[in-house]
Design an enzyme around this catalytic site. Structure first.
Site, short mmCIF file in Angstrom:
data_model
loop_
_atom_site.label_atom_id
_atom_site.label_comp_id
_atom_site.label_asym_id
_atom_site.label_seq_id
_atom_site.Cartn_x
_atom_site.Cartn_y
_atom_site.Cartn_z
N GLU B 283 0.84 -1.22 0.18
CA GLU B 283 0.14 -0.05 0.09
C GLU B 283 0.94 1.20 0.00
OE1 GLU B 283 -2.55 0.35 3.26
OE2 GLU B 283 -3.42 2.30 2.72
N CYS B 307 -2.12 -0.49 12.84
CA CYS B 307 -2.27 -2.02 13.76
C CYS B 307 -2.66 -1.72 15.16
CB CYS B 307 -0.85 -2.49 13.73
SG CYS B 307 0.49 -1.93 12.59
#
Lengths: 386, 593
Positions: B283, B307
């Site tokens: 990404e 995350c």
């Protein structure tokens, strides 16, 4: 004590040409100003009684790009209403006192921390402030005063809580050291004085230290403004020479049936009749920020104590254990004794607790709850129990 | 240097040392409650009061610096009487229903009460007079005001370490309490669920919401296949809860314990951490391409990691205008969850509705994350229950497993193989390092130019760290990155996240990639990790993480054979259709209070 009557003094409310006083001050060396105040023997009139000249000198000796002069006008001690009168009648003298202090310590900013309930004084104060700033301009003295309103918490009269409040934080006392003279408002050296103290500084600069020193006693120089209330036919504000006994005071202000005088408000001491003669009102005896409340025999000292304890239970900031929980325990404790849920012996436990609060609390509020508690409980035990 | 005496013994300490520290040097422990290594001094519990000869009052040892010639008594009659009073006062305001308390045996107030042999209640019990509430609305944190001793550790944590200010002191006097904006529940305010307050609460006032019974029920239900995943940081923390010193790696024993507890498949979040790197690394490269080559202005750079659910919730509240910058990748926990009930179910031929997915996390915010409505892309709740490291240790104790005597065991497969890159997700800087190991190699065909692949500049405990890596001699398909200096920032602790985001907002930060972990030290210092915590403990856990990395057969995510397999057999390619469906998510703007 030779004289039998209390001596009235008129310094605080005496109309004074601040311009003349400041003209004199501006020619003086900063340390000479501190010296003059120191020599007068003036001690802080907020109640704690730290020598004012020393406080000024400590702040003056600090090196800093910014220093502050703060006028503590958060008059909140129950039974005290003299600062309000001073600000109402002679605000220019209070500002002038701040200016003298600014000259002595090297500050450019002053802040008056005004009790929220005294908001009605603002128009008058702002007007006086405009005049004051013009005066400062005339003398080319770079000093500006702002007024900040408190929000109703008693604890914000405690100097470090007051700083927190001005800084926009919750008003909670700080750990000491550091003291305000080294690290106060916004962590800068800060001089904080009570309204009345600043007024006296003007008078000391006007008449000289000698004049002030001649009044009062060795430990309590000068005079003091008292807020007299309670069972008295003469409630009001009086400026009296320090050094009188409670007996002399009661002779002047009592109603003939005075059984106790609460000297120094909720955080002060209760003096019972049997101690009137021996108790001097001042730093050698019972110090006071000005509150003098008289009680006659119609009053229940249990109610008096209960009222004070309710006050502290409400007004403790709540951060430290001895004060937050201690106040609740004292309050609920005397209630339990009164109702017979606890034996009278429990009062001894509470007295011990009040001693712990006196030595282990973080600030002056918690430390002084024990004053009223022990002096009332020890002197009026029967009234508390029965 | 300052000379003073404590209990008659002379000691010399540097100026600025507190009385508490000076006493420690002489091996006198002065009891404390509000004091915490990670936080500024408060001096409000007053348990640490000591007597200074000549002083009118007692002095708080934690808040007072030493001065020359001080004579200190830490156990005088006066001190003992006051200290005992203070403990009794705290107990009189505290719901001391210890046997029923979640913190029973681990409560600092309980320990003190024990130490000072507080017997009968000296003072009146104030508990019944108060209108205490228990806030159970947050899926992560439970707040029980009846157990609060107002030490304000949580408030200072929320303000100083996290810059969130969800918790604050409200009211005064007898009504004073720790509260939130307008007394709303923790679920309705800016609380990020990070649980740092839980880590520092000395009593049971702030605890994790526990789901132990639900997990036991699932394990003991023969119909269910219970899959458990374990986060990287758990293996370097769990030992502390079971009698070991900080810094012990207990991976093998933990796996063995989980199998004995009855989990049907013991798998590893490290696997999905590797997967995260594949998705997130790609990404980042795609975003760079769109900006640098396609000049697509709709693409947001720098990209931030996603995350840490505490961080994600923080940015949703505090900097929602930067949500397009947040990687769309789900966290490893949620990637794992989505795959457990799809890929895993398919390969193992299980009915996903019979799979119960449990994760063991160093984190309380993961409990919240698992309950986000977006996290159901498998068609079920992707992760059913989240337990903290502390809860796992409790399960192990409940089951009577002698943890330290266990033989080490290995994770099951599939979704049990991982790399060192996955492991280091547990430390601040780890995601950055893992991403660089893979992205650099993908672009240049060479390993990152650091000895043993250890990218030291992104490691450490400094709050904000910057690093850059020069990209040269690219493979033909990545030529547009030739000569680009890839600039990165790593921050941990939300107070540092706020600084980084504010710098970005003020145009003072020119970087491509930002890694943010909500908790100090990263996940290894998470809100679900063993108590106590301090920087030394976190450092030891970090050392253990990097040792674990060095011990792994594979060190780079893209070399994980199970990762290669899942792309070959199931996902196709990173950012592909299936990835989008299962592994990516979106965010929402939230209120600022």
């Amino acid at each position: 004590m030779k004289n039998t009557h209390v001596k009235r003094v008129d310094l605080i409310f005496e109309r004074t040409e601040c311009k003349e006083v400041f003209a004199k001050v501006i020619t003086m060396k900063p340390d000479d100003i501190c010296q003059e105040i120191l020599e007068s023997g003036l001690k802080g009139r907020g109640g704690a009684g730290f020598p004012t000249g020393l406080k000024w000198r400590f702040t003056a000796l600090e090196e800093s790009d910014e220093k502050y002069v703060i006028c503590n006008a958060d008059e909140g001690e129950p039974g005290t209403f003299k600062d309000r009168q001073i600000l109402d009648e002679v605000p220019e003298k209070v500002f002038c006192g701040m200016a003298i202090a600014s000259r002595a310590i090297g500050a450019r900013t002053g802040i008056v921390y005004l009790r929220g309930e005294y908001k009605f004084l603002l128009p008058k104060l702002n007007k006086a402030l405009d005049e004051f700033h013009k005066l400062m301009k005339e003398f080319k003295h770079d000093f500006e005063v702002r007024i900040r309103l408190g929000s109703g918490a008693y604890i914000c009269g405690e100097e470090s809580a007051l700083f927190e409040s001005i800084e926009g934080k919750r008003g909670e006392p700080r750990n000491k050291p550091p003291y305000p003279t080294t690290s106060g408002l916004f962590s800068k050296p800060t001089l904080i004085n009570n309204v009345e103290t600043l007024d006296y500084c003007v008078m000391i600069m006007k008449y000289g230290a000698q004049h002030f020193q001649e009044l009062g006693t060795k430990d309590s120089r000068g005079s003091k403004v008292f807020s007299v209330s309670g069972d008295t036919p003469r409630a009001g504000i009086y400026e009296l020479e320090l050094g009188m006994t409670v007996a002399q005071f009661v002779a002047e202000f009592g109603d003939g049936d005075t059984k106790a005088v609460q000297v120094g408000g909720a955080s002060g001491f209760c003096v019972p009749r049997k101690r009137f003669d021996e108790t001097i009102i001042g730093f050698e005896g019972v110090p006071t920020g000005g509150s003098m409340k008289l009680f006659n025999s119609s009053r229940s000292m249990y109610n008096v104590l209960h009222n004070y304890l309710e006050f502290f239970t409400e007004e403790s900031c709540g951060q430290c254990t001895p004060c937050r929980v201690g106040c609740q325990q004292l309050l609920k404790g005397v209630e339990a004794v009164k109702k017979g849920e606890k034996t009278s012996k429990y009062l001894d436990e509470l007295l011990k607790l009040s001693r712990t609060m006196k030595i282990a609390s973080k600030c002056g509020l918690g430390q002084s709850v024990g004053n009223a508690f022990s002096s009332i409980v020890e002197n009026f035990k029967e009234e508390i129990i029965y | 240097m300052i000379n003073l005496s404590i209990n008659g013994l002379l000691v010399e300490v540097p100026e600025g040392t507190t009385i508490l520290e000076a006493a420690k040097k002489l091996n006198f422990r002065i009891p404390t409650l509000c004091n915490h290594d990670d936080l500024c001094v408060a001096g409000n519990c007053r348990v640490c009061v000591i007597e200074q000869l000549g002083a009118r009052t007692l002095t708080a040892a934690c808040a007072t610096p030493v001065s020359e010639g001080m004579q200190i008594l830490t156990n005088s009659l006066k001190v003992r009487a006051a200290r005992k009073h203070i403990i009794e006062l705290l107990l009189s305001e505290h719901n001391a229903d210890c046997t029923k308390c979640y913190k029973n045996g681990k409560c600092e107030l309980q320990n003190l009460a024990n130490e000072f042999s507080v017997g009968d209640h000296l003072f009146l019990d104030l508990i019944d007079l108060k209108d205490y509430t228990i806030d159970k609305f947050s899926p992560s944190i439970q707040k029980d005001d009846s157990k609060c001793i107002r030490c304000q550790r949580c408030v200072r944590t929320c303000e100083e370490l996290q810059g969130v200010n969800a918790l604050t002191v409200a009211y005064k006097g007898e009504h004073q309490k720790i509260s939130t904006f307008e007394d709303l529940s923790m679920a309705e305010v800016i609380c990020t669920s990070c649980g740092q307050c839980v880590n520092r609460c000395p009593t049971g006032a702030l605890t994790e919401r526990t789901y132990l019974d639900e997990v036991w029920d699932a394990i003991l239900d023969p119909e269910k296949h219970v899959v458990v995943q374990t986060a990287p940081a758990v293996r370097v923390g769990l030992g502390e809860e079971l009698g070991l010193d900080a810094g012990n790696r207990v991976t093998g024993k933990m796996v063995a314990a989980l199998k004995r507890l009855g989990f049907n498949s013991v798998l590893d979040t490290d696997f999905s951490a590797d997967l995260t790197i594949m998705e997130e690394g790609t990404e980042l490269l795609m975003r760079l391409k769109k900006v640098l080559v396609d000049k697509d202005e709709s693409v947001a750079l720098p990209m931030t990691t996603s995350c840490s659910p505490g961080w994600v919730k923080f940015i949703e509240h505090a900097f929602p205008e930067y949500l397009p910058n947040v990687s769309t990748c789900k966290s490893p926990q949620q990637m794992f969850g989505a795959l457990a009930k799809t890929y895993f179910a398919k390969v193992r031929n299980l009915d996903p509705k019979n799979i119960v997915s449990v994760s063991i996390m160093p984190c309380t915010a993961k409990k919240y994350e698992a309950n986000r409505p977006e996290m159901r892309s498998s068609g079920f709740k992707d992760v059913d229950f989240v337990l903290t490291t502390r809860e796992l240790s409790r399960m192990i104790r409940q089951a009577g497993i002698n943890f330290n005597k266990l033989e080490e065991d290995k994770y099951d497969s599939i979704m049990g193989v991982s790399t060192g890159a996955g492991v280091i997700f547990g430390a601040t800087g780890g995601v950055m390092e893992a991403a660089l190991r893979t992205a650099y190699e993908l672009v240049t065909g060479r390993e990152v130019p650091f000895e043993n692949l250890n990218i030291e500049p992104v490691r450490g405990m400094e709050g904000v760290r910057k690093a850059s890596i020069m990209i040269e001699d690219c493979k033909p398909e990545w030529k547009f990155l030739e000569g680009v200096e890839l600039k990165c920032v790593v921050a941990h602790g939300l107070v540092n996240a706020r600084k980084v985001m504010q710098d970005l907002k003020d145009g003072k930060l020119d970087v491509h990639f930002i890694e943010i972990m909500a908790c100090p030290g990263g996940c290894l210092g998470g809100g679900g990790q063993p108590i106590p915590t301090n920087e030394e403990i976190r450092r030891k856990r970090a050392e253990a993480i990097y040792e674990e990395d060095m011990s792994m057969e594979y060190r780079k995510s893209h070399e994980n054979p199970e990762i290669v397999a899942i792309y070959r057999d199931f996902l196709g390619e990173p950012l592909g259709h299936k990835s989008h469906q299962l592994l990516h998510t979106h965010y929402k703007e939230r209120d600022r209070y």
